[in-house]
Design an enzyme around this catalytic site. Structure first.
Site, short mmCIF file in Angstrom:
data_model
loop_
_atom_site.label_atom_id
_atom_site.label_comp_id
_atom_site.label_asym_id
_atom_site.label_seq_id
_atom_site.Cartn_x
_atom_site.Cartn_y
_atom_site.Cartn_z
CD GLU A 200 -1.69 -0.46 6.56
OE1 GLU A 200 -2.89 -0.26 6.28
OE2 GLU A 200 -1.31 -0.99 7.61
CB CYS B 162 -5.55 6.16 4.43
SG CYS B 162 -4.93 5.90 6.09
P1 NAP Z 1 1.35 7.35 -4.16
O1 NAP Z 1 1.48 8.11 -5.41
O2 NAP Z 1 1.00 5.94 -4.22
O3 NAP Z 1 2.73 7.60 -3.39
C1 NAP Z 1 3.07 6.95 -2.21
C2 NAP Z 1 4.57 6.71 -2.19
O4 NAP Z 1 4.94 5.83 -3.25
C3 NAP Z 1 5.40 7.97 -2.40
O5 NAP Z 1 6.57 7.90 -1.62
C4 NAP Z 1 5.73 7.88 -3.87
O6 NAP Z 1 6.85 8.64 -4.25
C5 NAP Z 1 5.97 6.40 -4.03
N1 NAP Z 1 5.88 5.92 -5.40
C6 NAP Z 1 5.15 6.42 -6.44
N2 NAP Z 1 5.37 5.70 -7.55
C7 NAP Z 1 6.26 4.72 -7.25
C8 NAP Z 1 6.89 3.68 -7.98
N3 NAP Z 1 6.67 3.50 -9.29
N4 NAP Z 1 7.74 2.85 -7.34
C9 NAP Z 1 8.00 3.02 -6.03
N5 NAP Z 1 7.46 4.01 -5.29
C10 NAP Z 1 6.58 4.85 -5.88
O7 NAP Z 1 0.28 7.99 -3.18
P2 NAP Z 1 -0.03 9.50 -2.92
O8 NAP Z 1 -1.02 9.95 -3.92
O9 NAP Z 1 1.21 10.28 -2.77
O10 NAP Z 1 -0.68 9.37 -1.44
C11 NAP Z 1 -2.05 9.34 -1.20
C12 NAP Z 1 -2.60 7.92 -1.17
O11 NAP Z 1 -2.05 7.15 -0.10
C13 NAP Z 1 -4.07 7.89 -0.94
O12 NAP Z 1 -4.68 7.00 -1.81
C14 NAP Z 1 -4.23 7.40 0.51
O13 NAP Z 1 -5.42 6.81 0.82
C15 NAP Z 1 -3.09 6.49 0.65
N6 NAP Z 1 -2.71 6.36 2.07
C16 NAP Z 1 -2.98 5.18 2.76
C17 NAP Z 1 -2.65 5.04 4.09
C18 NAP Z 1 -2.94 3.78 4.86
O14 NAP Z 1 -2.42 3.62 5.94
N7 NAP Z 1 -3.73 2.88 4.37
C19 NAP Z 1 -2.03 6.09 4.74
C20 NAP Z 1 -1.76 7.24 4.05
C21 NAP Z 1 -2.11 7.36 2.71
P3 NAP Z 1 6.60 10.13 -4.82
O15 NAP Z 1 5.98 10.92 -3.74
O16 NAP Z 1 7.94 10.66 -5.16
O17 NAP Z 1 5.72 9.99 -6.01
#
Ligand code: NAP
Ligand code: MG
Length: 482
Positions: free
Chosen positions: A256, A290
């Site tokens: 997602e 999102c």
């Molecule tokens: P992100 O950097 O992709 O982080 C999301 C999760 O992934 C966090 O728990 C993060 O841990 C983890 N993560 C990061 N790098 C990783 C790796 N190499 N291996 C495994 N896990 C890893 O996203 P964000 O910037 O925190 O969140 C915002 C984004 O999420 C936005 O783009 C938003 O649109 C999207 N989002 C989508 C939905 C949906 O339902 N479609 C809902 C909510 C948010 P850390 O926090 O420790 O880095």
């Protein structure tokens, strides 16, 4: 509303593994920041691959126990979790607000939808049917929908409790065990949820939470050879990384991801409702949603009066500490604040008109003004890329065909809203817009029953509803010669 007793938080948070708190093997912790003050809130365990390993071993044991229960018994425990969430609603909402900065009323709504996920999918645990396939007259062929085993779940910080509840309830209802890694910015309510699950009678090891950083604990989780399915919510960039890890191990993955959702207002809309909804679409959760409606297409004939009224409404938005229940809280982190301010700068440089806001609000915490740009062209960066803050780009249009083309001119396809009093037009546009969910005359009404997910780069697979439940099962066909 919230009693003093419910407002305590711990000095530091460990992992929650095998039904109990477990200190990290390497005894390392990271700082969880308070978005309202920009200062330390608490310390949280910084998980390593050893912690992930321990959680997965326990999840494998938990899976055996969980599977041995009959589906209705599993369903009853899951529904009991819903009850316990409601009993603890104030404490959970408090934790969520403290951790994310969001207004209490929003946290309360999210706690209720979290309870609904467990209630709804708990009720479905004994209604996962296979089929009898009429293949040959002398064979009996039927299918079973079986769980995968241990599911790895990674969630972002913008709605931790609700996102965890959404994914965990479905995984458990289908008979799986879970190891979940919350985002480092906010995950306290998820730890509380894991403890609540034990109180509700979930066997130890069935739902484990390992905290930590994405490139450490997260990376160890997605590459672990015992993981049988991965569910990820977050950015496109990390989503690609997750999908590569899943490809290496040949495990199914649901992702997602982000969005840049169109919010289309026709001249024949109920403008009072459309303005109220458009405001919510870009301001709710400080725009860190999102599905946020951040490309606001307004028909040219009503553009001027619409923008004037929208600005009037924005002026009245109360911003503050989530615990005082304003309409909008801060952004989650200094990094996110920096990112949003950079996009505002880009918008100005690209030639869009900054009609309102655009500035950081105080030196403490991560507060920012709601921001409205007009004269935006759909090809500008602020109309193409996800900002994840309270920034809206208003784009004029003349005809229905034109706005459908503009709405679809995006690499994302998560959600869309259409505002019109013409029922034919509403459905016609909804059908032509490329998005996983389209709302007519509303923005994102809360529900757990309907499938949710993205077209295009917004994701693969669906969460919520019975559709999601089935994605946590694999099909076995059994054929007997008679
Ligand atoms: P992100 O950097 O992709 O982080 C999301 C999760 O992934 C966090 O728990 C993060 O841990 C983890 N993560 C990061 N790098 C990783 C790796 N190499 N291996 C495994 N896990 C890893 O996203 P964000 O910037 O925190 O969140 C915002 C984004 O999420 C936005 O783009 C938003 O649109 C999207 N989002 C989508 C939905 C949906 O339902 N479609 C809902 C909510 C948010 P850390 O926090 O420790 O880095
Ligand atoms: Mg925090």
């Amino acid at each position: 509303m919230i009693e003093m007793e419910e407002m305590k938080i711990l000095e530091k948070y460990s992992h929650f593994i095998d039904g109990t708190w477990k200190t990290p093997k390497q005894n390392k912790y990271f700082t969880n920041m308070n978005p309202v003050t920009g200062e330390k809130l608490t310390f949280v365990a910084r998980g390593s691959s050893e912690d992930i390993d321990l959680a997965i071993k326990n999840a494998e044991k938990g899976f055996e126990t969980w599977c041995a229960l009959k589906p209705s018994a599993r369903g009853q425990i899951i529904m009991k979790i819903a009850e316990r969430i409601r009993e603890n609603q104030h404490r959970l909402a408090f934790l969520e607000t403290l951790d994310t900065g969001r207004p209490l009323f929003l946290s309360m709504q999210m706690v209720e939808s979290s309870a609904r996920f467990f209630e709804y999918l708990g009720g479905a645990a004994d209604k996962i049917f296979g089929d009898v396939i009429p293949a040959h007259n002398d064979y009996l062929t039927y299918t079973l929908r079986e769980p995968y085993g241990v599911v790895g779940i990674i969630i972002p910080w913008n709605a931790p409790l609700q996102t965890a509840s959404r994914d965990v309830s479905a995984a458990l209802a289908a008979g799986n065990a879970v190891v979940l890694k919350p985002a480092e910015q906010a995950g306290l309510s998820v730890l509380e949820l894991a403890a609540i699950c034990i109180e509700a009678g979930l066997p130890p090891g069935v739902f484990n939470v390992v905290n930590g950083l994405g490139n450490e604990a997260g990376n160890a989780l997605i590459h672990h050879p015992s993981i049988q399915k991965i569910t990820f919510t977050g950015s496109v960039q990390t989503g690609k990384h997750i999908m590569k890890a899943a490809a290496e191990q040949i495990v199914p993955v649901t992702v997602e991801l982000g969005g840049k959702s169109p919010n289309i207002v026709f001249e024949d809309a109920n403008l009072t409702e459309a303005i109220k909804g458009s405001l919510k679409a870009f301001l709710a959760n400080s725009g860190q949603v999102c599905a946020a409606g951040t490309r606001l297409f307004v028909q040219r004939s009503i553009q001027e009066s619409f923008v004037t009224e929208l600005i009037e409404q924005v002026k009245g938005v109360k911003i503050g500490n989530g615990l005082t229940n304003p309409m909008m809280g801060p952004l989650i982190s200094d990094k996110q604040l920096e990112r949003v301010l950079q996009y505002i700068d880009i918008g100005k440089k690209e030639g869009a008109t900054l009609e309102y806001g655009g500035k950081r609000l105080s030196q403490d915490g991560y507060f920012i003004e709601p921001t409205i740009f007009t004269n935006v062209d759909n090809s500008m960066k602020i109309a193409r890329e996800e900002i994840f803050g309270p920034v809206v780009s208003i784009i004029p249009f003349d005809t229905e065909e034109e706005v459908i083309a503009l709405a679809n001119e995006s690499e994302f396809g998560l959600s869309a809203s259409v505002w019109t009093e013409n029922i034919h037009r509403g459905h016609r546009v909804a059908k032509k817009v490329l998005a996983g969910q389209v709302y007519i005359n509303d923005f994102m009404p809360i529900d757990v029953e309907a499938p949710f997910g993205g077209y295009k780069k917004s994701g693969i697979g669906r969460e919520k509803g019975l559709e999601s439940l089935l994605t946590y099962t694999q099909v076995k066909t059994i054929t007997t010669k008679m």
